[in-house]
Scaffold this motif. Structure first.
Motif, mmCIF file in Angstrom:
data_model
loop_
_atom_site.group_PDB
_atom_site.id
_atom_site.type_symbol
_atom_site.label_atom_id
_atom_site.label_comp_id
_atom_site.label_asym_id
_atom_site.label_seq_id
_atom_site.Cartn_x
_atom_site.Cartn_y
_atom_site.Cartn_z
ATOM 1 N N MET A 1 0.581 -0.913 0.124
ATOM 2 C CA MET A 1 0.172 -0.017 -0.226
ATOM 3 C C MET A 1 0.984 0.583 0.040
ATOM 4 S SD MET A 1 -1.358 0.206 4.044
ATOM 5 C CE MET A 1 -0.061 0.979 5.036
ATOM 6 N N GLN A 2 0.230 2.450 -0.334
ATOM 7 C CA GLN A 2 0.798 3.075 -0.027
ATOM 8 C C GLN A 2 1.243 4.396 1.024
ATOM 9 O OE1 GLN A 2 -1.052 5.967 -2.885
ATOM 10 N NE2 GLN A 2 0.603 6.573 -3.697
ATOM 11 N N ALA A 3 2.175 4.444 1.389
ATOM 12 C CA ALA A 3 2.020 5.237 2.739
ATOM 13 C C ALA A 3 3.082 6.688 2.866
ATOM 14 C CB ALA A 3 2.683 4.299 4.141
ATOM 15 N N ILE A 4 2.859 7.853 4.007
ATOM 16 C CA ILE A 4 3.395 8.606 3.516
ATOM 17 C C ILE A 4 4.613 8.181 4.767
ATOM 18 C CG2 ILE A 4 3.507 11.297 3.921
ATOM 19 C CD1 ILE A 4 0.980 11.344 3.155
ATOM 20 N N THR A 5 6.139 8.673 4.331
ATOM 21 C CA THR A 5 6.671 8.252 5.670
ATOM 22 C C THR A 5 7.548 9.284 6.626
ATOM 23 O OG1 THR A 5 8.460 7.179 4.294
ATOM 24 C CG2 THR A 5 6.772 5.534 4.966
ATOM 25 N N PHE A 6 7.787 9.080 7.752
ATOM 26 C CA PHE A 6 8.985 9.233 8.189
ATOM 27 C C PHE A 6 10.345 9.121 7.539
ATOM 28 C CE2 PHE A 6 12.461 11.731 11.775
ATOM 29 C CZ PHE A 6 12.232 12.649 11.498
ATOM 30 N N GLN A 7 11.069 10.398 7.002
ATOM 31 C CA GLN A 7 12.891 9.528 6.662
ATOM 32 C C GLN A 7 13.885 10.307 8.004
ATOM 33 O OE1 GLN A 7 13.443 7.655 4.549
ATOM 34 N NE2 GLN A 7 11.644 6.959 4.581
ATOM 35 N N GLN A 8 13.934 11.703 7.946
ATOM 36 C CA GLN A 8 14.883 12.390 9.008
ATOM 37 C C GLN A 8 14.168 13.634 9.054
ATOM 38 O OE1 GLN A 8 17.845 12.339 6.231
ATOM 39 N NE2 GLN A 8 17.927 14.410 5.737
ATOM 40 N N PRO A 9 14.273 14.894 9.476
ATOM 41 C CA PRO A 9 13.846 16.014 10.126
ATOM 42 C C PRO A 9 14.112 16.865 8.559
ATOM 43 C CG PRO A 9 15.139 15.793 11.486
ATOM 44 C CD PRO A 9 15.568 14.973 11.196
ATOM 45 N N TYR A 10 12.410 17.362 8.157
ATOM 46 C CA TYR A 10 11.961 17.963 6.786
ATOM 47 C C TYR A 10 12.045 17.098 5.902
ATOM 48 C CZ TYR A 10 11.775 22.206 9.728
ATOM 49 O OH TYR A 10 11.703 23.085 10.664
ATOM 50 N N LYS A 11 12.262 16.085 5.738
ATOM 51 C CA LYS A 11 12.523 15.199 4.965
ATOM 52 C C LYS A 11 11.374 13.795 5.219
ATOM 53 C CE LYS A 11 14.451 12.422 1.660
ATOM 54 N NZ LYS A 11 13.277 12.674 -0.033
ATOM 55 N N VAL A 12 10.061 14.660 4.439
ATOM 56 C CA VAL A 12 9.319 12.210 4.538
ATOM 57 C C VAL A 12 9.397 12.025 2.811
ATOM 58 C CG1 VAL A 12 7.495 13.546 6.217
ATOM 59 C CG2 VAL A 12 7.177 14.077 3.666
ATOM 60 N N LEU A 13 8.141 10.977 3.161
ATOM 61 C CA LEU A 13 8.842 10.244 1.825
ATOM 62 C C LEU A 13 7.262 9.061 1.658
ATOM 63 C CD1 LEU A 13 10.582 9.825 -0.370
ATOM 64 C CD2 LEU A 13 11.468 7.878 0.779
#
Lengths: 369, 369
Positions: A1-13
């Motif tokens: 499925m699609q999901a918005i994920t946290f990567q690092q400050p000021y960067k979601v993917l």
């Protein structure tokens, strides 16, 4: 499925990830119809909330359809249309029994994994909800998906902020009614002055809530014109933070005293400072904004000399829903007015940027597949 | 007449000064029978309260007999036995009408002259009371001079502190009773844990008040053994600040949660810090000690994560007396137990030293001519 994920400050993917499975027999898997982007997601996004795991699925606002159900889940069935508070709760612990479901001993925030511990968020196609029976709420007929989404956090949080302010002032009002004949005829909140500091989604919901609860005179402070306009539509008198002098204006209206209640819905040092200065002696400062300041802008001596009542903390959404669902069904306000952006999950990265930078007159973003 | 006067920090002087005269037609001159030495007199004595005029007559606790009366004073006559709140009030302004008589728009603290403005105190043979009709209270039969003296400040202040704590917790208790059958049979405060930080006169009065208001489980923290003994006689379980570990002990009693209500009756940074640490999430911190700290020992983020309710400020004695006079008449407590020293006005200098340095097991000093 699609999901918005946290990567690092000021960067979601936006990523493709596995659909969550039932892990405990009290879990439910919800197929998400609408998820929201909340101001407190920005705390995570900015890295204020330290230690969120990389690849945590973001978001704590979501509503949808029960898709799969654990063997020990009661009062819910596949196909039920449900919304979730931004944190789950057991319904049985010391705190839940006292209506403080946001401090449940087993409660977890959605979209908050630290060192592998925690639960993923709702900015995805599916989400796993532990303790589902005591967490999820069936959405009554007559409440739209978008309005149901607002009930997950901002609407309840705004209501909680307003209700706290009014509860704390109650003893003064009953004293007044008891000892002053001319007040016995009046409605409870005829003469009080409420100021809302910050017209983001929570501030706007606290305006609507205060008015629903009987407040007649309410001022709203912000520096963004379009937010002040929504505040006005909800019934507040707007005050521009920069172009006007809020403190002077409120003092003028209150014979130099200050507001009876200030609802602080921003959550930083300057908003708290302004709120305290706007408040009259023995007034109520209901501060709902999650505030990462490491100090108060006032001290205990200031508080003593103002006979301060300060109330803050995380909204117990599951408990507050018993009041906000009837509030929504009263159809007195078009809450969806605050939703300026409907976007796709696949636009997640862009959505965070728009919301963070308040571009394109953004007040509230919701995601639909 | 004799009076104890402020000279400079750590120096008071017993002086012979003129007997006060009626200045306004709403004044009364009270012939003092008993005056008190209060913890907040020490703030003046130590010079914390900057700018008190030299030769100000000290003291804000006094009871006595109406000796002379202005032409416009109602409901009082020469010979009436009266007590006075530590500040006077008009009974008509915005604050008085809401029961916040301690924030009266015309109110002044006794024993506080700054640059010639203000009113002298009660540690003298006579005292002038402006706004007398709305300030002085006739003492009912059955209340001794010493107990009446305690009603001027410490007894009402302790009651106010306890009442605030219980009022703020009320919504949680009503929720509990509404949703948990087993609680519907119980008394309102059967299951709550209250902790009093500081067993000075105000702390001791807040213990008695909490018990009078229905609290069953109350702990009291101090480092002075004889004060802990009085706390125990009033019904609290004493915890020694140094010899025991108050935080561990309270956590142990509350399954690791902390106290439902903390009554902070000291007024410094460390007592406020301890109080916050003793408090459970969504508990009430009722802080009554006049606190000159220039910072809080916790920050807004701590407050948010504890769902903090913080209430502080000056006690509206004139309003609280409507509750504390029946409390005293109930004869449930021997409040005079806290009066360890009866001294003469002429011993004023010595009395301040004893009280300031807590010599000779001093808890409370009162002056009689």
């Amino acid at each position: 499925m699609q999901a918005i994920t946290f990567q690092q400050p000021y960067k979601v993917l936006v990523k493709t990830v596995p659909i969550p499975k039932i892990l405990q027999d009290t879990d439910v898997i919800v197929k998400v119809c609408v998820s929201g982007l909340c101001g407190s997601d920005l705390h995570v996004y900015r890295g204020d909330e330290v230690g969120i795991d990389k690849d945590t699925i973001m978001g704590h606002e979501f509503m949808g359809i029960v898709n799969e159900i654990g063997s020990n889940v009661k009062d819910l069935k596949v196909g039920d249309r449900v919304l979730s508070p931004f944190s789950n709760c057991c319904g049985e612990c010391f705190y839940c029994c006292r209506g403080i479901t946001s401090r449940c001993e087993k409660g977890q925030l959605f979209g908050c994994l630290k060192n592998g511990y925690g639960i993923h968020g709702g900015q995805a196609e599916y989400v796993r909800v532990p303790l589902a029976s005591s967490t999820l709420v069936k959405i009554p007929e007559g409440i739209s998906d978008n309005t149901a989404l607002l009930l997950c956090d901002v609407l309840c949080t705004g209501y909680f902020c307003a209700e706290n302010g009014l509860n704390e002032l109650a003893p003064q009002i009953s004293y007044l009614k008891q000892y002053k004949l001319e007040y016995q005829k009046k409605d409870e909140y005829d003469d009080i002055v409420v100021v809302v500091v910050g017209c983001g989604p929570v501030g706007l919901m606290s305006i609507a809530s205060a008015i629903y609860l009987g407040v007649k005179t309410i001022y709203s402070i912000d520096s963004i014109q379009e937010r002040l306009e929504i505040a006005k539509e909800f019934g507040a008198t707007p005050i521009h933070l920069i172009d006007e002098n809020p403190i002077e204006k409120i003092k003028e209206i209150t014979n130099g005293r200050g507001a009876d209640i200030v609802l602080e819905a921003v959550g930083n040092l300057s908003s708290l400072d302004l709120s305290f200065k706007l408040l009259r002696p023995a007034g109520v400062l209901s501060s709902i904004g999650l505030n990462h300041s490491n100090t108060f802008p006032f001290n205990p001596n200031d508080g003593y000399h103002k006979n301060l009542k300060y109330i803050s903390g995380r909204c117990p959404v599951r408990q507050i829903l018993t009041k906000t669902i009837p509030f929504v069904l009263s159809k007195k306000f078009n809450f969806e007015k605050i939703i300026t952006h409907e976007m796709k999950l696949s636009d997640g990265e862009k959505a965070y940027e728009i919301f963070e930078k308040k571009l394109d007159k953004c007040v509230k973003v919701v995601f639909k597949k």
